[in-house]
Design a protein around this motif. Sequence first.
Motif, PDB file in Angstrom:
ATOM      1  N   VAL A   1       0.834  -1.203   0.000  1.00 56.23           N
ATOM      2  CA  VAL A   1       0.000   0.000   0.000  1.00 56.23           C
ATOM      3  C   VAL A   1       0.870   1.256   0.000  1.00 56.23           C
ATOM      4  N   GLY A   2       1.925   1.247   0.830  1.00 56.66           N
ATOM      5  CA  GLY A   2       2.838   2.382   0.867  1.00 56.66           C
ATOM      6  C   GLY A   2       3.418   2.669  -0.503  1.00 56.66           C
ATOM      7  N   SER A   3       3.758   1.619  -1.220  1.00 52.62           N
ATOM      8  CA  SER A   3       4.315   1.765  -2.555  1.00 52.62           C
ATOM      9  C   SER A   3       3.301   2.375  -3.520  1.00 52.62           C
ATOM     10  N   TYR A   4       2.059   1.908  -3.454  1.00 49.56           N
ATOM     11  CA  TYR A   4       1.010   2.419  -4.347  1.00 49.56           C
ATOM     12  C   TYR A   4       0.756   3.913  -4.136  1.00 49.56           C
ATOM     13  N   ILE A   5       0.559   4.309  -2.865  1.00 53.14           N
ATOM     14  CA  ILE A   5       0.128   5.687  -2.603  1.00 53.14           C
ATOM     15  C   ILE A   5       1.291   6.682  -2.627  1.00 53.14           C
ATOM     16  N   SER A   6       2.529   6.189  -2.658  1.00 49.87           N
ATOM     17  CA  SER A   6       3.680   7.094  -2.659  1.00 49.87           C
ATOM     18  C   SER A   6       3.729   7.972  -3.904  1.00 49.87           C
ATOM     19  N   TYR A   7       3.120   7.514  -5.005  1.00 50.52           N
ATOM     20  CA  TYR A   7       3.097   8.317  -6.225  1.00 50.52           C
ATOM     21  C   TYR A   7       2.161   9.517  -6.097  1.00 50.52           C
ATOM     22  N   ILE A   8       1.179   9.413  -5.206  1.00 53.76           N
ATOM     23  CA  ILE A   8       0.147  10.444  -5.078  1.00 53.76           C
ATOM     24  C   ILE A   8       0.496  11.466  -3.999  1.00 53.76           C
ATOM     25  N   SER A   9       1.157  11.014  -2.926  1.00 59.88           N
ATOM     26  CA  SER A   9       1.385  11.868  -1.755  1.00 59.88           C
ATOM     27  C   SER A   9       2.110  13.166  -2.092  1.00 59.88           C
ATOM     28  N   GLY A  10       3.204  13.071  -2.852  1.00 54.91           N
ATOM     29  CA  GLY A  10       4.017  14.249  -3.152  1.00 54.91           C
ATOM     30  C   GLY A  10       3.290  15.313  -3.950  1.00 54.91           C
ATOM     31  N   PRO A  11       2.693  14.955  -5.106  1.00 57.05           N
ATOM     32  CA  PRO A  11       1.958  15.969  -5.873  1.00 57.05           C
ATOM     33  C   PRO A  11       0.803  16.604  -5.095  1.00 57.05           C
ATOM     34  N   MET A  12       0.092  15.814  -4.261  1.00 57.42           N
ATOM     35  CA  MET A  12      -0.995  16.381  -3.464  1.00 57.42           C
ATOM     36  C   MET A  12      -0.448  17.390  -2.448  1.00 57.42           C
TER      37      MET A  12
ATOM     38  N   GLY B   1       4.386  16.971 -11.906  1.00 57.92           N
ATOM     39  CA  GLY B   1       4.983  16.406 -10.693  1.00 57.92           C
ATOM     40  C   GLY B   1       4.693  14.924 -10.564  1.00 57.92           C
ATOM     41  N   PHE B   2       3.469  14.530 -10.895  1.00 56.94           N
ATOM     42  CA  PHE B   2       3.112  13.107 -10.870  1.00 56.94           C
ATOM     43  C   PHE B   2       3.915  12.334 -11.917  1.00 56.94           C
ATOM     44  N   PHE B   3       4.067  12.911 -13.111  1.00 57.07           N
ATOM     45  CA  PHE B   3       4.825  12.248 -14.183  1.00 57.07           C
ATOM     46  C   PHE B   3       6.298  12.097 -13.794  1.00 57.07           C
ATOM     47  N   ILE B   4       6.870  13.136 -13.189  1.00 61.03           N
ATOM     48  CA  ILE B   4       8.276  13.081 -12.745  1.00 61.03           C
ATOM     49  C   ILE B   4       8.448  12.002 -11.671  1.00 61.03           C
TER      50      ILE B   4
ATOM     51  N   LEU C   1       6.741  16.199  -4.086  1.00 61.06           N
ATOM     52  CA  LEU C   1       6.527  17.528  -3.509  1.00 61.06           C
ATOM     53  C   LEU C   1       7.443  18.559  -4.159  1.00 61.06           C
ATOM     54  N   VAL C   2       8.730  18.270  -4.215  1.00 61.29           N
ATOM     55  CA  VAL C   2       9.702  19.224  -4.754  1.00 61.29           C
ATOM     56  C   VAL C   2       9.415  19.532  -6.220  1.00 61.29           C
ATOM     57  N   SER C   3       9.153  18.493  -7.019  1.00 58.01           N
ATOM     58  CA  SER C   3       8.911  18.705  -8.447  1.00 58.01           C
ATOM     59  C   SER C   3       7.601  19.453  -8.687  1.00 58.01           C
ATOM     60  N   THR C   4       6.543  19.099  -7.955  1.00 57.86           N
ATOM     61  CA  THR C   4       5.249  19.774  -8.115  1.00 57.86           C
ATOM     62  C   THR C   4       5.339  21.231  -7.699  1.00 57.86           C
ATOM     63  N   TYR C   5       5.990  21.478  -6.566  1.00 59.21           N
ATOM     64  CA  TYR C   5       6.116  22.857  -6.069  1.00 59.21           C
ATOM     65  C   TYR C   5       6.934  23.711  -7.040  1.00 59.21           C
ATOM     66  N   SER C   6       8.056  23.176  -7.501  1.00 54.42           N
ATOM     67  CA  SER C   6       8.943  23.941  -8.386  1.00 54.42           C
ATOM     68  C   SER C   6       8.275  24.250  -9.720  1.00 54.42           C
ATOM     69  N   VAL C   7       7.730  23.203 -10.342  1.00 54.15           N
ATOM     70  CA  VAL C   7       7.083  23.378 -11.651  1.00 54.15           C
ATOM     71  C   VAL C   7       5.835  24.256 -11.517  1.00 54.15           C
ATOM     72  N   GLY C   8       5.032  23.997 -10.477  1.00 54.92           N
ATOM     73  CA  GLY C   8       3.806  24.763 -10.267  1.00 54.92           C
ATOM     74  C   GLY C   8       4.076  26.239 -10.045  1.00 54.92           C
ATOM     75  N   TYR C   9       5.127  26.546  -9.300  1.00 55.32           N
ATOM     76  CA  TYR C   9       5.470  27.951  -9.030  1.00 55.32           C
ATOM     77  C   TYR C   9       5.929  28.654 -10.300  1.00 55.32           C
ATOM     78  N   LEU C  10       6.802  27.992 -11.059  1.00 51.81           N
ATOM     79  CA  LEU C  10       7.310  28.592 -12.309  1.00 51.81           C
ATOM     80  C   LEU C  10       6.176  28.804 -13.313  1.00 51.81           C
ATOM     81  N   LEU C  11       5.300  27.813 -13.461  1.00 50.98           N
ATOM     82  CA  LEU C  11       4.173  27.956 -14.390  1.00 50.98           C
ATOM     83  C   LEU C  11       3.225  29.076 -13.948  1.00 50.98           C
ATOM     84  N   SER C  12       3.069  29.240 -12.633  1.00 44.65           N
ATOM     85  CA  SER C  12       2.190  30.298 -12.116  1.00 44.65           C
ATOM     86  C   SER C  12       2.738  31.684 -12.431  1.00 44.65           C
ATOM     87  N   LEU C  13       4.060  31.802 -12.512  1.00 45.31           N
ATOM     88  CA  LEU C  13       4.670  33.087 -12.880  1.00 45.31           C
ATOM     89  C   LEU C  13       4.454  33.402 -14.357  1.00 45.31           C
TER      90      LEU C  13
END
Length: 513
Positions: A397-408, A433-436, A456-468
């Motif tokens: 279960v940990g393995s399955y949900i680990s892909y979702i936790s960071g982007p959320m 972020g999910f794809f990365i 988390l890092v990839s979603t935050y970085s990409v999301g911030y740059l795209l928002s600019l």
Amino acid sequence: MISKIDSAIIIIYILGLLVIGWFLGKENKDQEDYFLAGRSMPWLPIGLSVAATMISANSFVGAPGWAYNAGIAPFMVNIGVPLAIFFVVYTTIPVLYHLKLTSIYEYVEKRLGISSRMLTVIGFLVNSIIQISSMVFVPALILQRITGWDLKLIVPIVVLSSIIYTLLGGIKAVIWTDAVQMVIMWCGLIFSIGLILKGIGMGFFETIAVAKESGKLAALDFSLDISKTNAFWASLFGGTIMWIRYFGFDQGQVQRILTAKSIRGVKNSFMVSAFIMNILYFLFLTIGILLFVFYKGKEFTSSNDIMIDFIVNHLPVGVVGLVIAGAFAAAMSSIDSLLNSMSTVFVKDIYERFFSKDHQEASLKMSMTVSAVWGVVIIIFTLLGFSGTTKSVLETVGSYISYISGPMCGAFFLALFTTKANDKGVTGGVVLGFFITLMFGKYAGASWIWKPAVGLVSTYSVGYLLSLILPSSKTEEEIKEYTVLGLRKKLLDSGLVEEDGVSIVPLKMDKYT
């Protein structure tokens, strides 16, 4: 085959839950009662309920199996729990509490927009279906071993039992039955430890000494090898992000916290849940170490079979029923909570947003119907997704949900801690972020526990740059009060800094923090 006494214990236990659900549900008059108990719940049962949800039947069976093979090291996954609790109590929960929400994804639309809201809703629902299906699978597996019945018969029985008392009583029944089930879990746990030691014929510390000689007590591993799940740095960074999402941005947990009467109750509930959850998880792992000595290191085809074999073949009549009731308690305390939360999210974030005329509040009947439909989905997914797994179900279960936790986590971090983030930018950030994270999991050779941090890092970085780059539909003034710093300034300027003697201001230290 299970004895009549053990069967009676299990049947009485399940009937007892149904009676509690019926009794508590008599007072439900509307959606607010069904989903939030009128925001009137005392903090102790809330804290027990949150802890009970996390310590599911996966822990009852999966944790001993994991520890049997890996020793006490899997406890490292939980070292981020105190840090995560501190983080959400200090920063994010005051914002969500202030808004008096039913679904925390309502916040995402208020701060960002509808696209980001729908992505976080989808993330929650997928995450919950994976978790809840695994929680159904474990007690079904136990019953299959005892009775020889087909999983296609047992899984619907387990789910329908949970659905009925959840439908009858709503979130109030969920919380109170979870508190009862926590007591049942403790009884099953204590009996198991006592009977394992009796079977070994040694005292606790003698048994632990034997386990130590076999390397089962090696906990601290400061290796930088990213393929190791239980290493210190992996657990500290990846694990903490995973727990921040769980305690701070998961509807299943936050919804119960928001049923509290006051901010004092919210903070007390968090502390109780984290404290009890960690103790229980540690004890379940300890059972796995004791079983290693009991079975003299015997190899099992599936790590999930270890605890099940002990229950079925080595417990006396009467105790079998109690321990199986404990496994059911662990399962149902998780199923009911997530089922109610999934129904809440579907009603508030999908039905009322897109299908209800003039966005009118859904009726109590509609809310209950949605819960029943989710139950059918869970039955189907359980049978398709977990039959045949041989790894510890906890690790799977940990393995399955680990892909979702960071982007959320990344989406909520962007919403809460920046004023630059906007709907289009965050939507793009979550998708990329999910794809990365997916590519990292496929090619980096890293353990699943690193994926939340990478996400988390990839979603935050990409999301911030795209928002600019991409235009925003909301002005900075419109969104300020929905950020941690913006709400802090608003509350300090207005002089509203405490409720019942407890701070309601983000980034404010108090005794709870």
